[in-house]
Write a protein that holds these residues in place. Structure first.
Motif: not given
Length: 279
Positions: A44-45, A47-48, A51-52
């Motif tokens: 999990l980066e 930036e991602s 969003e989550l």
């Protein structure tokens, strides 16, 4: 001749090419969001993750690495007699450094564990110089002494754009958050001594940048700036103008990146961290 290996954790906000450049070993923390567990910067980066987090109502939860994870790495790195220096995020915000200390006691390797008292790029200020000194053949005692000096000469500010996650995390009450939101307050806190300490309240992104630049100019006057870092959780409205103004002072080698989910969980979207150290 034995080697000194440098270990840190994923809250150091390190990119793969930097980890390789400095020959570092990074132990990831974990994050739970949307009913799933992820390893920070492994699956999990940052930036991602934002969003989550934006699309879930629950407060994400972070967990420090288990002592066994550290022990496995320490055993591997020290099996031929090499030493290990393990530098981690502040113990005031996570049990990571305590997990590392427990593992050091369990391992047969020669491990020294240091609480950086910081996070993000302020942690890497210590990690980078430790790695460079280890490569130059300096002793563990010399490296630890230098790391301590860097810590004393470091300043870190955290600025939150929205008060939502501070409420969810129990740092402020809903009444104060409602009042703050109505007044569009941007709380500025320092991380002196490894703990989140409010220092100012302003009402706009512009005022945030002005406050931070005033502090920076006053604290660095007559000193040599050794490092500057800006970490953000999509907080470019503050991060970009701040970076521009720092460059105008003549210091251009600024570490600039998304911050780890472990930190943005507490700060929420739109936050920034601003840190620097001097000689």
């Amino acid at each position: 001749m034995s080697k000194i290996h440098i270990v840190t954790d994923s809250t150091a906000d390190l990119k793969p090419e930097i980890i390789e450049k400095y020959d570092l070993h990074v132990v990831p923390l974990s994050i739970q969001v949307g009913g799933k567990n992820y390893l920070d910067r492994v699956d999990l980066e940052p930036e991602s993750f934002l969003e989550l987090m934006k699309n879930t109502d629950e407060m994400p939860k972070s967990s420090q690495p288990a002592p066994g994870l550290f022990k496995e790495l320490y055993d591997k790195l020290g099996k031929n007699g090499d030493q290990i220096l393990s530098i981690h995020m502040t113990g005031g915000m996570s049990g990571t450094v305590e997990s590392a200390k427990t593992a050091a006691q369990l391992s047969d390797s020669d491990v020294t564990v240091v609480d950086s008292r910081y996070i993000s790029h302020a942690l890497t200020f210590q990690v980078f110089e430790a790695a460079e000194m280890a490569k130059a053949g300096k002793s563990m005692e010399e490296i630890v002494a230098r790391v301590e000096q860097i810590r004393l000469n470091t300043k870190l500010f955290v600025v939150v754009d929205s008060l939502d996650n501070l409420v969810k995390g129990g740092r402020i009450g809903k009444g104060r958050a409602l009042l703050g939101s109505l007044m569009k307050i941007k709380p500025i806190a320092s991380l002196d001594g490894g703990e989140y300490t409010p220092v100012a309240k302003v009402r706009s992104h512009k005022q945030v940048v002005e406050y931070l630049m005033k502090d920076y100019n006053e604290r660095t006057a007559g000193k040599k700036v050794k490092g500057v870092g800006i970490a953000h959780a999509n907080g470019l409205a503050m991060a970009d103008p701040l970076r521009k103004k720092i460059k105008e002072t003549g210091f251009t080698d600024i570490q600039f990146d998304f911050t780890t989910p472990i930190i943005s969980t507490h700060t929420g979207i739109g936050a920034i961290g601003f840190m620097y150290y001097t000689d």
